[in-house]
Design a protein around this motif. Structure first.
Motif, short mmCIF file in Angstrom:
data_model
loop_
_atom_site.label_atom_id
_atom_site.label_comp_id
_atom_site.label_asym_id
_atom_site.label_seq_id
_atom_site.Cartn_x
_atom_site.Cartn_y
_atom_site.Cartn_z
N UNK A 114 55.70 44.18 -63.23
CA UNK A 114 55.94 43.40 -62.02
C UNK A 114 54.65 42.73 -61.56
N UNK A 115 54.46 41.45 -61.86
CA UNK A 115 53.28 40.73 -61.36
C UNK A 115 53.56 40.20 -59.95
N UNK A 116 52.73 40.57 -59.00
CA UNK A 116 52.91 40.15 -57.61
C UNK A 116 51.99 38.99 -57.25
N UNK A 117 52.54 38.07 -56.48
CA UNK A 117 51.81 36.89 -56.05
C UNK A 117 51.18 37.15 -54.69
N UNK A 118 49.89 36.90 -54.57
CA UNK A 118 49.20 37.15 -53.31
C UNK A 118 49.62 36.14 -52.25
N UNK A 119 49.81 36.64 -51.03
CA UNK A 119 50.05 35.72 -49.91
C UNK A 119 48.80 34.90 -49.65
N UNK A 120 47.66 35.54 -49.76
CA UNK A 120 46.38 34.87 -49.61
C UNK A 120 45.60 35.10 -50.89
N UNK A 121 45.41 34.03 -51.66
CA UNK A 121 44.79 34.14 -52.97
C UNK A 121 43.28 33.89 -52.86
N UNK A 137 43.90 31.55 -50.05
CA UNK A 137 44.99 30.58 -50.10
C UNK A 137 46.30 31.27 -49.71
N UNK A 138 46.95 30.81 -48.63
CA UNK A 138 48.22 31.38 -48.18
C UNK A 138 49.35 30.68 -48.93
N UNK A 139 49.87 31.33 -49.96
CA UNK A 139 50.87 30.70 -50.81
C UNK A 139 52.12 30.33 -50.03
N UNK A 140 52.58 31.25 -49.17
CA UNK A 140 53.82 30.98 -48.43
C UNK A 140 53.65 29.76 -47.52
N UNK A 141 52.50 29.67 -46.83
CA UNK A 141 52.28 28.51 -45.96
C UNK A 141 52.24 27.22 -46.78
N UNK A 142 51.67 27.31 -47.98
CA UNK A 142 51.65 26.14 -48.85
C UNK A 142 53.06 25.75 -49.27
N UNK A 143 53.87 26.74 -49.66
CA UNK A 143 55.27 26.45 -49.98
C UNK A 143 55.95 25.74 -48.82
N UNK A 163 45.19 27.19 -60.14
CA UNK A 163 46.60 27.24 -60.52
C UNK A 163 47.15 28.64 -60.57
N UNK A 164 46.28 29.64 -60.84
CA UNK A 164 46.75 31.01 -60.92
C UNK A 164 47.26 31.53 -59.59
N UNK A 165 46.80 30.94 -58.47
CA UNK A 165 47.30 31.35 -57.15
C UNK A 165 48.81 31.16 -57.05
N UNK A 166 49.31 30.18 -57.78
CA UNK A 166 50.73 29.84 -57.66
C UNK A 166 51.47 30.06 -58.97
N UNK A 167 50.85 30.74 -59.90
CA UNK A 167 51.50 30.99 -61.18
C UNK A 167 51.69 29.73 -62.00
N UNK A 168 50.85 28.70 -61.76
CA UNK A 168 50.96 27.44 -62.51
C UNK A 168 50.29 27.63 -63.87
N UNK A 169 51.07 27.67 -64.91
CA UNK A 169 50.53 27.81 -66.26
C UNK A 169 50.42 26.47 -66.97
#
Length: 645
Positions: free
Chosen positions: A511-518, A38-44, A527-533
C-alpha cells in the motif's frame, strides 16, 4: 427420519429431535529554508476548480473530506463525481447520501439511498436467488472433509442429540433398559427417550453406556443437554412435565420446554423451567455461547419466521434471563432451523431444511462476527450430510473430532450417532500481507492503521503496521476484500483485492500512501508528489493529451504556489526503436511539456529540460534484452527535477 407425521407434541417423540428438526484534513502551510510542503489535496481542488475533471480526482477529494467529517465539501465533490460518472460503487452512493443529509438535503439524500439499496442488493429475494443458483457446487467444494464411522453406542432404537460433558458424552436414547416402568408408544413401539452417558476414551471413542441421572429422568422425553464448563449447571429439553404434572396447550397437546438443573450432592437437582417457556409454544435444544452469557435454542414462539427458528437469550449475572431474540433472516428461513451448537471459535453449527442442502435436514455452519452479526451460512458438505436427516453436530475444536446424528441408510436404529473427524477445515484460508510505504520515496511507514473490510464495506479487522511497515490479515479464499490504510499527513487509501481460491497460500498487497503535504528539496522529482510517472502522448507524437494536461496542471499549481521554484523537465523512453529516434522523440516531448507550462503562465527562465531517449534506463531492458511490457514501462518516464527553491 422415518416417514411419519411430525408434531411438536408428546406423540412426536420429542418434536425437534430426529422427528422434527426444526447468522482534517488539518492543513498548515509550512515553509522551510530548504524544503517545500506540497498539499496534494489542495492542488487537486484548485485543478478541479479550473474545470479539469477526473473520476479518480473527484473520488479522492470526496473521500478526503468525508473521512475528516467535512461533509459539506464532501457532498460537493461527490456530486461532481456522480455528475461525471454515475456508475460508481454502492459505497460512494452511501457516502454521498450521508453527506447530503448533513447539509439538510434530505429529499436528495433519500433519492440517493434508494439507488444505494437497489445497487447494493439488499433485496432478500435477490440475495437468496444469487446464493442458491450454484449451491450444489458449493456443497461439493465443502465435501470430502470428514472421516465418519458408527460411534459404537447405538441401539436398534433412536439414539441422538449428543453433548460433551467434560470427558464424557451425554445423549438421548429410546433404548429399552429393561425397567418395568419404561413406557412405550403403542403406535410405533418406541420408548420415550432418556439421557445416557458414556466415557470418552482414546480418539474420543465412547465406552460403556450408562443411565445419566435418575433425578433428571421423567415419565416422558428428555434430550439434548448442554453443560457449563464447571459442570455445575445443565440446560436440557423435556416434555412439558414438572413435579409430576403434565402441561398442555389449548389443543391439549403437551409441547416441549427447556429446563435448568444444578449439580449438588453428586447428582442433579433444582429442576426448573426457564422463564420464557410457555404452554403455547415449544422451546428446545439449548446450547451455550463460549462465554456462557448467552443461551441459543430452537423455538416456534411468536416471531418465528418459519416452522422453527433459532433464538438467543441473555443470561444475566444474577442468573435471570433477558428477552429472547430471533437470530433473523441471515440464519432462519421459512423451513426448520434447529439443533444449534456453539464452538469456542465462535462458530455456530445448526441443522436446517430451509437452506440449500442434500436432502432432509443438513448441518450448516456460520461464524459469529465481532459486531454480533453472522457471516455466510455454509453447508458443511457430504460426509456429515447425506440425503437423509443429519443434525445435532458437535465438534471439539482442538482435536477436530466430534459427533453427528443421522438416520442415513446403513444405521442400526431409527437415528444413530456417528463419530466424525474433520480432516480439513471448511474455510479455505490465506494470509493477506503487505508493506505500507510512502508513494513518492518508497520509505516504509510504521504505525499506519490498516483496516480490512468486506465487499459491502463492513469492517472485519484492524491492525497497525509494524516497525518494518508490514501488516497481515487472515482472509478467506475466493472472496473480495477492501483494504484501507490511514496515517496522519497522508491521504487515506482504499484498495480492492480478490483472494485466489488456493488454501494455505499468501497474497501480497503493498500500500503506497500519498502525502497530503509532500516534502521536496533541490534535486527531487516534483512529479513523485502526485505519482506522476509519465506524461502521456499519442504513439510516436508529442502533442499534449488531456490526461497529460491534468498532470501538468498539478505541476503548474505547485509552481504558482512557489514562485522561486525552478524545474528541469526530463523525458525518457524505453530501448525499443533506435537511439536517434528515441532521443529526438523524447526531446520533442520535453519541449512540448515546457511550452505548455510557459503558455499557461510560467516564466521560461524557471524552466529547462531535454530528452534523454534510452540513455538512462533504470533496469536491464537495453537493446536485445527480452523484457515485459511492465519492465519497459518503468523506463518510459517523465521527471520534474527541482533545480531551485
Amino acid at each position: 427420519m422415518k416417514n411419519f407425521i411430525l408434531y411438536l407434541s408428546i406423540i412426536s417423540v420429542l418434536s425437534w429431535n430426529s422427528y422434527a428438526q426444526k447468522n482534517k484534513i488539518t492543513s498548515a502551510d509550512k515553509n522551510y529554508n530548504t524544503y517545500a510542503y506540497i498539499d496534494a489535496i489542495k492542488t487537486y481542488e484548485r485543478v478541479a476548480e479550473k474545470g479539469y475533471k477526473s473520476v479518480d480526482m473527484f473520488q479522492k477529494l470526496g473521500n478526503a473530506y468525508y473521512f475528516n467529517s467535512e461533509l459539506e465539501k464532501a457532498a460537493k465533490w461527490y456530486g461532481e463525481l456522480f455528475a461525471m460518472a454515475p456508475d460508481q460503487e454502492p459505497e460512494y452512493l452511501y457516502r454521498y447520501a450521508q453527506s447530503l443529509k448533513s447539509i439538510g438535503k434530505t429529499d436528495k439524500a433519500n433519492e440517493i439511498m434508494e439507488q444505494f439499496q437497489q445497487k447494493s442488493g439488499n433485496d432478500k429475494r435477490g440475495d437468496l436467488f444469487e446464493k442458491n443458483k450454484n449451491y450444489l457446487d458449493v456443497i461439493k467444494a465443502n465435501s470430502g472433509r470428514f472421516k465418519i464411522e458408527d460411534a459404537g453406542i447405538n441401539s436398534k432404537y433412536s439414539d441422538y442429540g449428543s453433548s460433551f460433558y467434560g470427558n464424557k458424552l451425554v445423549f438421548a436414547s429410546a433404548r429399552d433398559t429393561g425397567s418395568l416402568a419404561q413406557r412405550k408408544h403403542s403406535w410405533n413401539d418406541q420408548y420415550f427417550t432418556n439421557l445416557y452417558v458414556s466415557d470418552l476414551g482414546k480418539e474420543m471413542s465412547p465406552g460403556a453406556v450408562n443411565k445419566f441421572s435418575k433425578k433428571v429422568k421423567s415419565r416422558f422425553h428428555e434430550s439434548t443437554p448442554t453443560f457449563t464448563k464447571d459442570g455445575k449447571t445443565m440446560y436440557f429439553t423435556r416434555n412439558n412435565f414438572l413435579d409430576g404434572k403434565k402441561g398442555k396447550d389449548g389443543k391439549r397437546i403437551t409441547l416441549i420446554k427447556i429446563y435448568k438443573a444444578t449439580f449438588e450432592n453428586k447428582d442433579w437437582a433444582n429442576i426448573t423451567e426457564l422463564p420464557f417457556d410457555s404452554n403455547s409454544y415449544s422451546t428446545a435444544h439449548p446450547t451455550l455461547s463460549p462465554d456462557e452469557k448467552t443461551l441459543y435454542f430452537a423455538s416456534d414462539m411468536p416471531g418465528t419466521m418459519g416452522q422453527s427458528d433459532l433464538f438467543k437469550v441473555t443470561i444475566n449475572a444474577d442468573g435471570s434471563f433477558g428477552t429472547p431474540e430471533n437470530l433473523g433472516p441471515a440464519i432462519n428461513t421459512e423451513g426448520k432451523e434447529t439443533f444449534p451448537f456453539f464452538t469456542d471459535e465462535n462458530e455456530l453449527y445448526f441443522a436446517s431444511d430451509g437452506h440449500p442442502g442434500l436432502g432432509g435436514l443438513d448441518v450448516f455452519v456460520t461464524q459469529l462476527n465481532a459486531d454480533g452479526t453472522f457471516g455466510e451460512v455454509q453447508n458443511v458438505g457430504d460426509g456429515v450430510n447425506s440425503p437423509k436427516d443429519d443434525f445435532a453436530y458437535l465438534i471439539d475444536t482442538k482435536s477436530r473430532r466430534g459427533f453427528v446424528t443421522s438416520n442415513r441408510d446403513g444405521g442400526q436404529g431409527y437415528d444413530d450417532i456417528y463419530k466424525t473427524l474433520e480432516t480439513r477445515k471448511i474455510k479455505c484460508e490465506q494470509e493477506l500481507y503487505g508493506t505500507v510505504t510512502d508513494l513518492a520515496t518508497g520509505q516504509i511507514l510504521p504505525n499506519a492503521k490498516v483496516t480490512l473490510l468486506d465487499n459491502s464495506y463492513n469492517i472485519l479487522n484492524t491492525t497497525i503496521s509494524d516497525p518494518a511497515g508490514n501488516y497481515t490479515f487472515a482472509v478467506e479464499c475466493g472472496k473480495n476484500y477492501i483494504v484501507r490504510a490511514v496515517k496522519p499527513e497522508y491521504t487515506t487509501k482504499e484498495i480492492k483485492i480478490a483472494i485466489p481460491m488456493v488454501n494455505n497460500e499468501k497474497t501480497r498487497l503493498d500500500i503506497p500512501l500519498e502525502k497530503e503535504k509532500c516534502q521536496v528539496a533541490i534535486g527531487d522529482d516534483l512529479g513523485k508528489c502526485f505519482g506522476i510517472k509519465m506524461i502521456y502522448f499519442d504513439l510516436d507524437k508529442y502533442n499534449i493529451r488531456q490526461e497529460a494536461a491534468l498532470d501538468l496542471e498539478k505541476i503548474l499549481d505547485v509552481m504558482n504556489q512557489n514562485p522561486t521554484m525552478k524545474i528541469d523537465v526530463r523525458s525518457h523512453t524505453d530501448s525499443r526503436q533506435t537511439h536517434k529516434y528515441n532521443e529526438v522523440l523524447s526531446d520533442n516531448r520535453a519541449k512540448s511539456t515546457i511550452n505548455w507550462l510557459i503558455k499557461n503562465g510560467i516564466d521560461k527562465s524557471r524552466l529547462t529540460g531535454k530528452g534523454y531517449g534510452e540513455t538512462q534506463l533504470i533496469n536491464k531492458c537495453a537493446d536485445g534484452v527480452k523484457c515485459t511490457e511492465e519492465e519497459h514501462q518503468l523506463n518510459r518516464r517523465s521527471e520534474f527535477i527541482i533545480t531551485a527553491l
